[in-house]
Design an enzyme around this catalytic site. Structure first.
Site, PDB file in Angstrom:
ATOM      1  N   LYS A  85       0.832  -1.200   0.000  1.00 13.80           N
ATOM      2  CA  LYS A  85       0.000   0.000   0.000  1.00 13.80           C
ATOM      3  C   LYS A  85       0.870   1.255   0.000  1.00 13.80           C
ATOM      4  O   LYS A  85       1.926   1.257   0.609  1.00 13.80           O
ATOM      5  CB  LYS A  85      -0.864   0.044   1.268  1.00 13.80           C
ATOM      6  N   ARG A 143     -10.579 -11.314   1.956  1.00 15.51           N
ATOM      7  CA  ARG A 143     -11.472 -12.335   1.388  1.00 15.51           C
ATOM      8  C   ARG A 143     -10.792 -13.693   1.329  1.00 15.51           C
ATOM      9  O   ARG A 143     -11.444 -14.726   1.385  1.00 15.51           O
ATOM     10  CB  ARG A 143     -11.988 -11.869   0.024  1.00 15.51           C
TER      11      ARG A 143
END
Ligand code: BES
Ligand code: ZN
Ligand code: ZN
Length: 459
Positions: free
Chosen positions: A237, A311
């Site tokens: 990130k 996920r």
């Protein structure tokens, strides 16, 4: 605790509640000087404002507090940090008090994260009779406080093992069973996806599990995303996006808080809490973009982006949870930035195959000021998460519908006939408002507790 559930000591100052609509009628019997003081200082019963009333010798005699309504969950939240430190009780000259809302709103308004720094001032203390309602409000506040503390605690002090320790203590306090699968054991026990995401971190990944309740009661399984820090992995990130990622275990914190409330309220359910806890870190053995990972269910995931890690860990936890055939499975996760783009920080996204159930939850959340908003499990978008070389890929093909893509990814791991709620939440306040200080936040927990109480009421 700044709410004391005991008889008010003599000398405690009464707080009378008033709203704008009833201001004129409720204050008309006050001495002329007091009414003039309120007019001079512009107090008209507006929410989150108050008026201090002195006696002839200049001592604090009473407080008039403006509220949206006496039963609003944040009714008194502006008071603990703004009234002079001291002891207060609810007064009887204004609106009929609501002890549950009073206990909840006061405690939420008094919250400070003081692990590393002493609070700037003592909060004012509220004394309430230990009624059932006051106890219930306090209980909810205690759970919300714990959720905030967990989210606010930096990753250095809230790693997977720390999260497990919290669940273990919780299990001991409520006579629940605790277990965990740690590190390479995850491979042996068939949780390969949790292992793949967490294996690069210096702190071992794990699946934390708590079980509680009577075997004959319907089973409720709560699953919380426990990414103790999300660097993004090899798809690292940028600094701005990473800054808040200590809060990426906010789903776990909320699931854990809801679990404590279910146990404390002794709901007639069999509770299972599952927290896949990992740190999404970078190292020589980190999972990579383009890798294909096996899952507990047997489906293969192609990794489109290592930053879509939530996920990936949740799919093993959901598959495992579904094996126990719960009556209801709920997962909570700080899953996508896209859900925030769609709905902003205050509205968690609710996904559910049953539209009626989703809409009822949305209505309940709005009524309780603990909202969520329904978004669709739009199957046609599934084509966008299909892979050329595996069963499914963990990213969509373009920039659109990111929250839906994540939700329909999870859906592949939840059997068609399994009742299931997926909540994509932020777990954070960017700004401070009364009762909602900047930092970690509980979301949808009060609403879900009320919903579960209705669904599983004692017959
Ligand atoms: N933890 C983030 C999602 C997130 C980011 C929640 C900011 C709240 C605030 C998640 O793991 C993530 O990075 N998701 C990516 C997915 C993308 C790579 C497909 C996202 O949403 O950008
Ligand atoms: Zn991520
Ligand atoms: Zn994440």
């Amino acid at each position: 605790m700044t709410v004391q559930l005991s008889k008010a000591p003599s000398g405690s100052v009464p707080i009378h509640l008033v709203d704008r609509a009833s201001f004129a009628s409720l204050t008309k019997k006050l001495p002329a000087a007091t009414r003039r003081w309120m007019a001079t200082t512009g107090f008209d019963g507006a929410p989150d404002t108050h008026s201090l009333v002195a006696d002839d010798r200049g001592h604090l005699k009473a407080v008039w507090a403006g509220v949206r309504s006496a039963s609003h969950p944040y009714a008194l939240s502006s008071l603990p940090k703004s009234l002079p430190p001291g002891r207060y009780r609810l007064g009887k000259d204004g609106l009929e008090p609501d002890e549950r809302a009073a206990a909840l709103s006061w405690e939420l308004g008094a919250y400070v994260f003081d692990l590393y720094k002493a609070p700037r001032r003592e909060p004012a203390q509220l004394y309430l009779d230990a009624s059932h309602a006051a106890q219930r409000g306090s209980l909810e506040a205690t759970a919300i406080t714990a959720i905030r503390d967990l989210v606010n605690t930096p990753a250095e002090h809230m790693g997977p093992a720390d999260l497990a320790e919290v669940v273990k203590l919780m299990a001991q306090a409520h006579g629940a069973q605790f277990k965990e699968v740690i590190g390479d054991e995850l491979l042996k026990k068939n949780f390969p996806a949790i292992h793949a995401v967490g294996r690069a971190a210096a702190r071992a990944p794990r699946l934390i599990e708590l079980n509680w309740g009577h075997p004959r009661h319907p089973k409720v399984t709560l699953v919380g995303k426990g990414v103790c820090f999300d660097s993004g992995g090899l798809d690292i990130k940028p600094a701005d996006g990473m800054r808040l990622m200590k809060k990426d275990m906010g789903g776990a914190a909320n699931a854990l808080g809801l679990a404590t409330l279910i146990m404390a309220c002794n709901l007639p359910v069999r509770l299972q809490l599952l927290i896949p806890a990992v740190e999404n870190a970078i190292s020589g053995n980190a999972y990579r973009p383009g890798d294909v990972i096996k899952t507990r269910k047997g489906l293969h995931i192609e990794i489109g982006n290592t930053d879509a890690e939530g996920r990936v860990i949740l799919c093993d936890a959901l598959a495992y949870g579904a094996e126990g055939r719960p009556d209801l499975m709920i997962d909570m996760a700080t899953l996508t930035g896209a859900a925030r783009v769609a709905l902003g920080p205050q509205l968690p996204a609710l996904f559910c195959r049953h539209t009626d159930l989703a809409r009822a939850l949305v209505d309940r959340g709005m009524a309780m000021d603990d909202p969520m908003w329904h978004m669709p499990l739009w199957r046609p978008y599934h084509a966008g998460i299909e892979s050329d070389i595996a069963d499914i890929v963990n990213t969509g093909k373009g920039p659109m519908a990111g929250a839906i893509n994540a939700a329909i990814f999870l859906e592949d791991f939840v059997p068609q006939d399994q009742a299931w709620l997926h909540i994509d939440l932020f777990a954070w306040n960017d700004t401070s408002r009364p009762g909602k200080p900047a930092g970690g936040e509980a979301q949808t927990v009060r609403t879900l507790l009320a919903f579960l109480e209705e669904r599983y009421h004692r017959g």
